[in-house]
Design an enzyme around this catalytic site. Structure first.
Site, PDB file in Angstrom:
ATOM      1  N   CYS A 174      47.965  83.747 -32.845  1.00 19.86           N
ATOM      2  CA  CYS A 174      47.294  84.140 -34.083  1.00 19.86           C
ATOM      3  C   CYS A 174      45.792  83.080 -34.471  1.00 19.86           C
ATOM      4  O   CYS A 174      45.263  84.630 -34.656  1.00 19.86           O
ATOM      5  CB  CYS A 174      48.083  83.730 -34.977  1.00 19.86           C
ATOM      6  SG  CYS A 174      47.508  84.084 -36.996  1.00 19.86           S
ATOM      7  N   CYS A 191      46.195  87.357 -35.172  1.00 18.48           N
ATOM      8  CA  CYS A 191      45.446  87.599 -36.485  1.00 18.48           C
ATOM      9  C   CYS A 191      43.951  87.602 -36.270  1.00 18.48           C
ATOM     10  O   CYS A 191      43.271  88.722 -36.814  1.00 18.48           O
ATOM     11  CB  CYS A 191      46.988  87.143 -36.896  1.00 18.48           C
ATOM     12  SG  CYS A 191      48.602  86.921 -36.530  1.00 18.48           S
ATOM     13  N   LYS A 232      41.187  89.493 -34.579  1.00 18.77           N
ATOM     14  CA  LYS A 232      42.073  90.861 -35.079  1.00 18.77           C
ATOM     15  C   LYS A 232      40.885  90.801 -35.964  1.00 18.77           C
ATOM     16  O   LYS A 232      40.468  92.747 -36.205  1.00 18.77           O
ATOM     17  CB  LYS A 232      42.857  91.444 -34.662  1.00 18.77           C
ATOM     18  CG  LYS A 232      43.361  92.431 -35.083  1.00 18.77           C
ATOM     19  CD  LYS A 232      44.052  92.567 -36.030  1.00 18.77           C
ATOM     20  CE  LYS A 232      44.994  91.507 -36.468  1.00 18.77           C
ATOM     21  NZ  LYS A 232      46.452  92.073 -35.990  1.00 18.77           N
ATOM     22  N   TYR A 280      51.715  98.315 -31.854  1.00 18.53           N
ATOM     23  CA  TYR A 280      50.429  97.476 -32.712  1.00 18.53           C
ATOM     24  C   TYR A 280      48.975  96.612 -32.494  1.00 18.53           C
ATOM     25  O   TYR A 280      47.976  97.480 -33.047  1.00 18.53           O
ATOM     26  CB  TYR A 280      50.782  96.802 -34.203  1.00 18.53           C
ATOM     27  CG  TYR A 280      50.926  96.448 -33.553  1.00 18.53           C
ATOM     28  CD1 TYR A 280      50.144  94.629 -34.470  1.00 18.53           C
ATOM     29  CD2 TYR A 280      52.666  95.561 -33.364  1.00 18.53           C
ATOM     30  CE1 TYR A 280      50.345  93.707 -33.998  1.00 18.53           C
ATOM     31  CE2 TYR A 280      53.152  94.107 -33.276  1.00 18.53           C
ATOM     32  CZ  TYR A 280      51.834  92.942 -33.226  1.00 18.53           C
ATOM     33  OH  TYR A 280      52.096  91.432 -33.880  1.00 18.53           O
ATOM     34  N   GLU A 308      45.267  98.867 -33.002  1.00 16.18           N
ATOM     35  CA  GLU A 308      44.366  98.338 -33.870  1.00 16.18           C
ATOM     36  C   GLU A 308      43.430  97.769 -33.025  1.00 16.18           C
ATOM     37  O   GLU A 308      42.425  97.635 -32.833  1.00 16.18           O
ATOM     38  CB  GLU A 308      45.124  96.199 -33.795  1.00 16.18           C
ATOM     39  CG  GLU A 308      45.771  96.538 -35.212  1.00 16.18           C
ATOM     40  CD  GLU A 308      46.634  95.500 -35.207  1.00 16.18           C
ATOM     41  OE1 GLU A 308      47.144  95.242 -36.516  1.00 16.18           O
ATOM     42  OE2 GLU A 308      46.516  94.543 -34.799  1.00 16.18           O
ATOM     43  N   HIS A 333      43.564 100.535 -63.298  1.00 16.89           N
ATOM     44  CA  HIS A 333      42.645 101.742 -62.848  1.00 16.89           C
ATOM     45  C   HIS A 333      41.260 101.646 -62.494  1.00 16.89           C
ATOM     46  O   HIS A 333      40.800 100.232 -63.125  1.00 16.89           O
ATOM     47  CB  HIS A 333      43.313 102.807 -64.175  1.00 16.89           C
ATOM     48  CG  HIS A 333      42.301 104.197 -63.598  1.00 16.89           C
ATOM     49  ND1 HIS A 333      42.578 104.583 -62.834  1.00 16.89           N
ATOM     50  CD2 HIS A 333      41.542 104.474 -64.366  1.00 16.89           C
ATOM     51  CE1 HIS A 333      42.278 106.161 -62.604  1.00 16.89           C
ATOM     52  NE2 HIS A 333      41.068 105.776 -64.113  1.00 16.89           N
ATOM     53  N   GLU A 393      47.282 101.701 -57.500  1.00 15.09           N
ATOM     54  CA  GLU A 393      48.192 102.214 -58.638  1.00 15.09           C
ATOM     55  C   GLU A 393      48.864 103.551 -58.429  1.00 15.09           C
ATOM     56  O   GLU A 393      50.007 104.093 -59.218  1.00 15.09           O
ATOM     57  CB  GLU A 393      47.233 102.419 -59.963  1.00 15.09           C
ATOM     58  CG  GLU A 393      45.927 103.887 -59.800  1.00 15.09           C
ATOM     59  CD  GLU A 393      45.463 103.944 -60.928  1.00 15.09           C
ATOM     60  OE1 GLU A 393      45.726 104.036 -61.848  1.00 15.09           O
ATOM     61  OE2 GLU A 393      43.879 103.851 -60.422  1.00 15.09           O
TER      62      GLU A 393
END
Length: 511
Positions: free
Chosen positions: A76, A81, A84, A217, A221, A486, A491
């Site tokens: 990671c 992670c 990346k 993935y 990615e 909002h 939302e």
């Protein structure tokens, strides 16, 4: 059991050694020994030490076939992670530069400088390596930079880079060695000329025109940010993208990538990689549409075809630890216990566990708490959220639509969905055709939420919030009673009124 620190280690006993697991001659003894200095292992070690245990961590990074190596912290921090996400952010910034004139900023697009980005990213990673070392020291965890293998069920032998051998034993041992990228060794030239994610993030110079082989993935990615940084990028997919994820969402992910310039070769499998006299790589593959061979030239070939667990060099058989005959991952129960009662496995190296940093960290902490008698809680692997950091991010938690239908039956599942346009896309006139949300629910009131899938900007931030509600058993009715903030993309989740079953147009209109 009280453990004593032995004398300076001599040599590791061979297979015929009769050294007792409880003998302290020539070795150092601990309450807990963690093999692997990645996210899960470090979390377990630090938690146990904080709770009063005498703890050691052993970690050793075997250089990649290209010779890439890195420091403490695991995949990671070093090759996953963290770098990346930073390179993904660099690519997103490029998009913002292109949007800027629409908002009154008279910016001219400029070429991206890989070297500057890489140096900054790598310096940050190195700071994290150092931070982990300091944290272990602060918690009085002993750190050994050695490659460990089992001698017996209580003892491991560690070998340093300089070939010095160290014997360590412990009452409890945790295996947290993670995994490494898989190479297609059956393909001619794959090992000699290809790289993996273990190398990409440590490149000093731009990879240039790149072929990414794989549909994981990791593949998408990497291809996404390479395209975003202005590099000519092609993805070769043998079967389906993002296997194990919701396939409608996966299709939208790749559609958006294609619209941004990433090329896809579908159903193709490479057969060989050759270096040409000019230094470029010529890749040959089978094209199912024509039934013939095709070729292309690239500066870099990136293999992203899956990962293999780091178990081969551990000599697990000497400890009696069983692995899956297919995946070679370590078999564990709900308590993370292996076939040997005092040996445990957490993270990517354990069979049936999600290959995600946060789950390994939490599993490691909970295991340490159980070993220290502080808790009986076990890791809950249900409804774990995650995000795929493709150019249009995909966040999800819970069941995919396919999984929900397979588990409950199509007649018992209701899917609410919407295509929406992020406000940020409007002024810049960005295409939002793939910005999509769906909530998978049980049909019977109050319609328990089984899964949430969000495709759009900041998907990880959106999904993390709703993951708490889903973890707590939220119903569709409760989500609909939640007031949205909002104007946000999040939302739109609280406004999902149209079901797939209705057949109505799910496109959001108006403000």
């Amino acid at each position: 059991m009280r453990h004593l620190v032995g004398s300076v280690p001599q040599t590791c006993p061979g297979p015929s050694s009769h050294l007792s697991p409880l003998s302290s001659a020539g070795r150092q003894n601990y309450d807990l020994l963690v093999i692997g200095g990645g996210s899960g292992g470090l979390a377990c070690a630090k938690e146990a030490a904080q709770l009063g245990k005498k703890v050691a961590v052993v970690d050793y990074v075997e250089p990649s076939p290209r010779g890439t190596r890195w420091g403490l912290g695991g995949t990671c921090v070093n090759v996953g992670c963290i770098p990346k996400k930073l390179m993904h952010q660099a690519a997103l910034l490029g998009g913002m530069v292109r949007d800027a004139p629409h908002y009154g900023w008279a910016l001219q697009p400029v070429p991206h400088d890989w070297t500057t980005m890489a140096e900054a990213v790598q310096n940050h990673v190195k700071s994290l390596n150092w931070g982990h070392r300091v944290q272990l020291q602060d918690r009085k965890v002993t750190y050994f930079n050695i490659k460990a293998s089992f001698v017996d069920a209580h003892m491991v032998c560690g070998v340093s880079k300089g070939r010095k051998e160290t014997l360590l034993s412990a009452e409890h041992i945790v295996i947290a060695t993670g995994g490494r990228p898989r190479y297609p060794t059956h393909i001619e030239g794959a090992l000699e000329y290809g790289i993996t994610s273990d190398d990409l993030f440590w490149l000093k110079e731009s990879p240039g025109k790149t072929l990414v082989v794989g549909a994981s993935y990791v593949a998408l990615e990497c291809a996404g940010f390479l395209t975003g940084l202005g590099l000519d990028t092609t993805v070769m997919i043998r079967s389906i993208p993002l296997r194990g994820f919701d396939q409608q969402m996966s299709s939208l992910v790749t559609e958006y990538m294609a619209s941004q310039g990433t090329r896809f070769l579908r159903g193709c499998t490479p057969s060989r990689v050759q270096r040409l006299p000019d230094g470029q790589l010529q890749v040959t593959w089978e094209d199912p549409s024509s039934g013939k061979e095709d070729t292309g030239t690239f500066n870099t070939v990136l293999w992203a075809i899956g990962r293999i667990p780091e178990t081969r060099s551990l000599n697990l058989e000497k400890a009696g630890v069983h692995t899956s005959p297919t995946s070679q991952k370590i078999l564990v129960d709900a308590q993370e216990t292996t076939s040997v009662p005092h040996i445990y496995a957490i993270g990517d190296v354990a069979e049936g566990r999600p290959e995600l940093t946060p789950t390994a960290i939490m599993a490691g902490k909970l295991l340490a708490q159980r070993l220290c008698g502080q808790s009986s809680d076990v890791m809950d692997y249900e409804n774990v959220p995650t995000t795929v950091f493709t150019p249009l991010e995909y966040g999800c938690v819970g069941l995919s639509e396919e999984e929900a239908v397979a588990r409950h039956g199509e007649e018992h599942v209701e899917v609410y969905h919407a295509y929406y346009k992020p406000l940020e896309f409007t002024v810049a006139e960005r295409d939002a055709s793939q910005c999509y949300i769906k909530m998978v629910c049980l049909r019977k009131p109050p319609q328990l939420v089984l899964g949430l899938h969000f495709l759009g900007p900041n998907a990880g931030e959106v999904t993390q919030g709703f993951a708490l509600g889903i973890k707590c058993g939220a119903s569709y009715a409760q989500v609909m009673r939640t007031v949205g903030i909002h104007p946000t993309c999040a939302e739109e989740v609280a406004k999902l009124r149209i079901s797939k079953r209705s057949g109505l147009d799910p496109t959001v209109t108006g403000c």
